[in-house]
Scaffold this motif. Structure first.
Motif, PDB file in Angstrom:
ATOM      1  N   GLU A  27      33.279   1.390 -15.854  1.00 35.10           N
ATOM      2  CA  GLU A  27      34.339   1.177 -16.840  1.00 35.10           C
ATOM      3  C   GLU A  27      33.877   1.649 -18.218  1.00 35.10           C
ATOM      4  O   GLU A  27      34.626   2.274 -18.968  1.00 35.10           O
ATOM      5  CB  GLU A  27      34.757  -0.305 -16.906  1.00 35.10           C
ATOM      6  N   HIS A  28      32.606   1.350 -18.525  1.00 32.22           N
ATOM      7  CA  HIS A  28      32.062   1.736 -19.821  1.00 32.22           C
ATOM      8  C   HIS A  28      32.072   3.257 -19.975  1.00 32.22           C
ATOM      9  O   HIS A  28      32.271   3.774 -21.082  1.00 32.22           O
ATOM     10  CB  HIS A  28      30.624   1.196 -19.946  1.00 32.22           C
ATOM     11  N   GLU A  29      31.842   3.946 -18.868  1.00 29.31           N
ATOM     12  CA  GLU A  29      31.828   5.417 -18.897  1.00 29.31           C
ATOM     13  C   GLU A  29      33.204   6.012 -18.609  1.00 29.31           C
ATOM     14  O   GLU A  29      33.323   7.133 -18.124  1.00 29.31           O
ATOM     15  CB  GLU A  29      30.751   5.935 -17.930  1.00 29.31           C
ATOM     16  N   LEU A  30      34.241   5.248 -18.912  1.00 27.25           N
ATOM     17  CA  LEU A  30      35.643   5.700 -18.816  1.00 27.25           C
ATOM     18  C   LEU A  30      36.021   6.171 -17.423  1.00 27.25           C
ATOM     19  O   LEU A  30      36.767   7.132 -17.254  1.00 27.25           O
ATOM     20  CB  LEU A  30      35.931   6.801 -19.854  1.00 27.25           C
ATOM     21  N   ARG A  31      35.469   5.498 -16.428  1.00 28.39           N
ATOM     22  CA  ARG A  31      35.794   5.778 -15.020  1.00 28.39           C
ATOM     23  C   ARG A  31      35.421   7.202 -14.602  1.00 28.39           C
ATOM     24  O   ARG A  31      36.106   7.817 -13.777  1.00 28.39           O
ATOM     25  CB  ARG A  31      37.274   5.477 -14.732  1.00 28.39           C
ATOM     26  N   VAL A  32      34.378   7.711 -15.202  1.00 27.58           N
ATOM     27  CA  VAL A  32      33.841   9.010 -14.791  1.00 27.58           C
ATOM     28  C   VAL A  32      32.546   8.728 -14.032  1.00 27.58           C
ATOM     29  O   VAL A  32      31.689   7.983 -14.513  1.00 27.58           O
ATOM     30  CB  VAL A  32      33.557   9.913 -16.011  1.00 27.58           C
ATOM     31  N   CYS A  33      32.408   9.301 -12.834  1.00 25.44           N
ATOM     32  CA  CYS A  33      31.223   9.035 -12.021  1.00 25.44           C
ATOM     33  C   CYS A  33      29.979   9.604 -12.711  1.00 25.44           C
ATOM     34  O   CYS A  33      29.955  10.779 -13.082  1.00 25.44           O
ATOM     35  CB  CYS A  33      31.387   9.657 -10.632  1.00 25.44           C
ATOM     36  N   ARG A  34      28.926   8.779 -12.837  1.00 27.93           N
ATOM     37  CA  ARG A  34      27.736   9.259 -13.545  1.00 27.93           C
ATOM     38  C   ARG A  34      26.892  10.196 -12.675  1.00 27.93           C
ATOM     39  O   ARG A  34      26.012  10.879 -13.183  1.00 27.93           O
ATOM     40  CB  ARG A  34      26.888   8.088 -14.044  1.00 27.93           C
ATOM     41  N   PHE A  35      27.214  10.228 -11.390  1.00 26.78           N
ATOM     42  CA  PHE A  35      26.460  11.124 -10.500  1.00 26.78           C
ATOM     43  C   PHE A  35      27.118  12.498 -10.384  1.00 26.78           C
ATOM     44  O   PHE A  35      26.480  13.519 -10.552  1.00 26.78           O
ATOM     45  CB  PHE A  35      26.304  10.504  -9.109  1.00 26.78           C
ATOM     46  N   CYS A  36      28.411  12.519 -10.088  1.00 32.72           N
ATOM     47  CA  CYS A  36      29.057  13.813  -9.836  1.00 32.72           C
ATOM     48  C   CYS A  36      30.042  14.222 -10.935  1.00 32.72           C
ATOM     49  O   CYS A  36      30.602  15.320 -10.891  1.00 32.72           O
ATOM     50  CB  CYS A  36      29.772  13.804  -8.481  1.00 32.72           C
ATOM     51  N   GLY A  37      30.286  13.344 -11.892  1.00 30.81           N
ATOM     52  CA  GLY A  37      31.188  13.693 -12.992  1.00 30.81           C
ATOM     53  C   GLY A  37      32.667  13.625 -12.646  1.00 30.81           C
ATOM     54  O   GLY A  37      33.514  14.063 -13.421  1.00 30.81           O
ATOM     55  N   HIS A  38      32.993  13.079 -11.460  1.00 31.35           N
ATOM     56  CA  HIS A  38      34.407  13.004 -11.071  1.00 31.35           C
ATOM     57  C   HIS A  38      35.179  12.081 -12.023  1.00 31.35           C
ATOM     58  O   HIS A  38      34.748  10.968 -12.310  1.00 31.35           O
ATOM     59  CB  HIS A  38      34.539  12.492  -9.633  1.00 31.35           C
TER      60      HIS A  38
END
Lengths: 274, 330
Positions: A27-38
C-alpha cells in the motif's frame, strides 16, 4: 503457511509475478509490486489520495443518478451492487483539487464500478469536469479507467462519446490544458472520445489501452496481434500516448505539466469559455 | 429465430412465382371465362402478398431489424449519391497515410446547391466487400472525413453524411494508426463546423464508427436502419459470454429507429417504401432527399455561430439522468 487466519490481510500476492508482498509495503508503494514493477489497479479514492495535494479534493456533482431508460436486463441490480461496493453513485468522481497549490478541475474513474463503463452519468460528470475547467480557467486532469461505453444504457451511452468530446472543444477555446492519464484499462468508447483528444496523454506502465476489446476482436476474427498489442508501451510506440509514467512519478509529472501549460491561466487574466 | 432476412422473404418469393406462372397462363388462355378466373386469382394472390409484406414489415423484431439493416439488397451510399445528388466528384485521399475505400466523400449538388457528402459504402459481393473492407473504416477513412469536413467549412458548403457501417475497423493495423483517436478527432472536427450538418442513418449505425461522422445538427434515420452502442452479438459475448444471444441483446439495446427517436437520439425517422427500402430504391431516395432538404431549410436561417452552437446544445443535453440537490443528498 501456518495459521493462515493470523496472517490474513498481512500479505498480498502480486497478480503478475505471484511473489508475496507485505500488505503495508504494498500500500505504501502505491500498489506497485516491488519485485516486478506491476502496477495494480487503484480505486478512485486511492488515486485521488496519491495524485492531488493532501485533502485538497472536494467532490462535486455527487447527486447524479442513473435512469434505467431501457429497462435493460439485470442493470439495476448490478448498478446497486456497484454503488454498495464502491460508495460512489457512478463510475466517475469529479471535483476541484490542487496540484502543488495550483487549482485543477479533476476527474477520476473507478474501474470497480461496472468496469468503469461510461453511461449518461459518467458522461455528464466528465463533461462538467471539462466545462468547469474551461469556465474557471483551471487545467483539467482526467484519470481514465474504463472498459468503454456502458452497454446497458444503449444509445444514450454512445452519444456520451460526442458529448464529452465537445466539452474538450470548450477547453481548447478557453485555452485550458486538458491532461488525460490512461490507467489499466482505457478502452473503446472512452478511448475513442474525450481521452484521445487531450492535449497531453500519459499512461501507466503496461496499462491496457485499445479500441476493440479482446472478446469483440475475437468476434471480428482479428488475428496476428503482437505480444504487446494494446499495452501502454505499444500505443506509446504508435505515437498515440505521449509518455509512460510510473505511478510514483505521476504526481510530479502532472505538476510539471500544469505549471508549464497552465502558466498563462495563473499569471494573466483567467480565460472564460464561450 | 431468423438467421437471415431471406427467411421472411421466402413466402413472398413463392407467392410471386405463383403469380408469374398464373399471369403467363392467363395470357395464353383463349376462353374469356377461364381467363377472367385466372386474372381474379392473380389479384387475390397479389392481395395476399401485399397483406403479408405489410404485416411482416410492421412487426419486425429488433433482431429482424438488425438482419434487414445488414441486407445486401438494401440501397447503399452510392445508390443514394446517384439519385439524391448530382455531379458527385469523389475525393479519395487523407493526405496522411492512404485511401480508405470504406469511407467515400466529396462535393456534389443537391437540387443545384453544392454540398459535401461523406459516408460509408458497403459491397454487394465478396469482391466489393473486400474492396470496401465491409464498410469498416480504418483511421485514414476518418482522417479523410475530417479533411472533407474542414474543406466544406472553408467553402461554406453544408455537410451531408450517410451512415452505414457495422463498426470502425478493429484490426491490429487500425489500432496502431490510432483508430480511437481518428474517431474522436472526427467528432471534434464536426463540432467545430460553422456550416449546417445533416446525417442520415441509412443502414447500420455501428457504435463509435458511426457516431464519428454523425455529430450533426439534424440526425435522420431510415425506418429500418439500426443505431447501436455495440453490435448485439458483441454485447451478448461480453454480457452473457454467448454471441448467439444476439436477438436478446438486440431487444435490450434499443437499437431500432422508433427507439432512437423516443430516446431523442435522432430527430426524425424517415418512413421506408412499402415493404422496405430494398423494394424500391427510387422511392427510398426520394424520401431521403426530402428529409435532407427539409432539415437544411430548417437550419437555413441560422448564422454560422448559431449553427455551431445548435450542434453543441443538441449533444450537450443528450441522455437523461436524475440529479438530487445538495440538500436532498444529505
Amino acid at each position: 503457511m501456518p495459521s493462515g487466519e493470523a496472517d490474513a490481510g498481512r500479505f498480498v500476492q502480486c497478480t503478475s509475478c505471484r511473489k508475496t508482498l507485505f500488505s503495508a509495503d504494498f500500500e505504501h508503494e502505491l500498489r506497485v509490486c516491488r519485485f516486478c514493477g506491476h502496477h495494480h489497479r487503484l480505486s478512485a479514492r486511492d488515486r485521488i489520495a496519491c495524485t492531488f495535494d493532501e485533502g485538497s479534493f472536494e467532490e462535486t456533482d455527487a447527486g447524479l443518478r442513473t435512469v434505467d431508460v431501457l429497462k435493460f436486463p439485470d442493470y439495476m441490480p448490478k448498478h446497486e451492487q456497484a454503488v454498495t461496493k464502491t460508495g460512489m453513485n457512478d463510475s466517475v468522481m469529479i471535483g476541484r483539487a490542487k496540484l502543488d497549490g495550483m487549482p485543477v478541475s479533476a476527474g477520476v474513474a473507478e474501474f470497480g464500478f461496472m468496469g468503469g463503463s461510461m453511461g449518461v452519468v459518467a458522461g455528464e460528470k466528465v463533461t462538467r469536469c471539462l466545462e468547469r475547467g474551461a469556465e474557471e480557467g483551471m487545467p483539467v486532469i482526467m484519470v481514465c479507467a474504463s472498459g468503454g461505453a456502458r452497454m446497458q444504457e444503449g444509445l444514450s451511452s454512445l452519444v456520451q462519446m460526442a458529448k464529452t468530446t465537445v466539452a474538450v472543444e470548450r477547453c481548447r477555446e478557453a485555452g485550458v490544458p486538458f491532461i488525460a492519464v490512461m490507467t489499466d484499462p482505457t478502452m473503446a468508447g472512452v478511448l475513442a472520445s474525450y481521452a484521445s483528444v487531450a492535449d497531453v496523454i500519459l499512461a501507466e506502465p503496461k496499462a491496457m489501452i485499445g479500441f476493440a476489446g479482446a472478446r469483440v476482436s475475437k468476434q471480428a476474427q482479428v488475428v496476428k496481434a503482437p505480444s504487446d498489442f494494446q499495452t501502454a508501451e505499444w500505443v506509446n510506440k504508435s505515437g498515440m500516448v505521449d509518455r509512460i509514467v510510473e505511478r510514483r512519478d505521476m504526481r510530479g509529472t502532472l505538476i510539471a505539466l500544469v505549471r508549464a501549460l497552465g502558466a498563462h491561466l495563473r499569471t494573466g487574466k483567467a480565460l472564460v469559455g464561450a | 429465430m431468423a438467421k437471415t432476412w431471406k427467411e421472411w422473404e421466402q413466402p413472398v418469393l413463392e407467392l410471386e412465382q405463383m403469380i408469374e406462372r398464373l399471369e403467363r397462363a392467363a395470357q395464353r388462355e383463349t376462353d374469356p371465362a377461364k381467363r377472367g378466373a385466372a386474372e381474379e386469382k392473380v389479384q387475390e394472390l397479389k392481395q395476399r402478398r401485399d397483406t403479408y409484406v405489410q404485416l411482416r414489415y410492421s412487426r419486425l423484431t429488433p433482431w429482424e431489424e438488425v438482419l434487414l439493416a445488414r441486407a445486401e439488397t438494401r440501397p447503399y451510399l452510392l445508390d443514394y449519391v446517384g439519385t439524391v445528388f448530382t455531379d458527385f466528384t469523389e475525393l479519395e485521399g487523407d493526405r496522411r497515410y492512404g485511401s480508405d475505400r470504406a469511407m467515400v466523400g466529396g462535393p456534389a449538388f443537391l437540387d443545384g446547391r453544392p454540398v459535401m457528402i461523406v459516408g460509408q459504402q458497403k459491397g454487394r459481393n465478396l469482391q466489393e466487400r473486400t474492396f470496401r473492407n465491409f464498410a469498416m473504416s480504418k483511421p485514414e477513412g476518418y482522417r479523410k472525413a475530417i479533411r472533407l469536413f474542414e474543406m466544406a467549412d472553408r467553402f461554406r458548403m453544408p455537410v451531408v453524411t450517410l451512415v452505414d457501417t457495422p463498426a470502425a475497423d478493429p484490426g491490429v493495423e487500425s489500432e496502431g494508426r490510432g483508430i480511437a483517436e481518428a474517431i474522436a478527432a472526427s467528432m471534434l472536427a464536426m463540432f467545430g463546423l460553422r456550416v449546417p450538418v445533416v446525417s442520415v442513418l441509412i443502414g447500420e449505425g455501428g457504435s463509435g464508427g458511426a457516431i464519428a461522422i454523425a455529430v450533426a445538427n439534424k440526425v435522420l434515420m431510415l425506418e429500418h436502419a439500426i443505431y447501436s452502442v455495440i453490435p448485439p452479438e458483441g454485447c451478448a459475448a461480453i454480457l452473457w459470454r454467448d454471441p448467439s444471444k444476439g436477438p436478446e441483446a438486440a431487444a435490450a439495446l434499443g437499437l431500432t429507429s422508433s427507439s432512437a427517436l423516443e430516446l431523442g437520439i435522432v430527430d426524425k425517422v424517415l418512413p421506408e417504401p412499402f415493404g422496405g427500402a430494398h423494394r424500391n430504391f427510387a422511392e427510398a431516395a426520394a424520401t431521403v432527399k426530402t428529409g435532407i432538404l427539409e432539415a437544411l431549410s430548417e437550419l437555413g436561417p441560422m448564422s454560422p455561430d448559431e449553427i455551431k452552437r445548435h450542434r453543441y446544445d443538441r449533444f450537450r443535453k443528450a441522455g437523461s439522468f436524475e440529479e438530487a440537490s445538495r440538500a436532498a443528498v444529505r
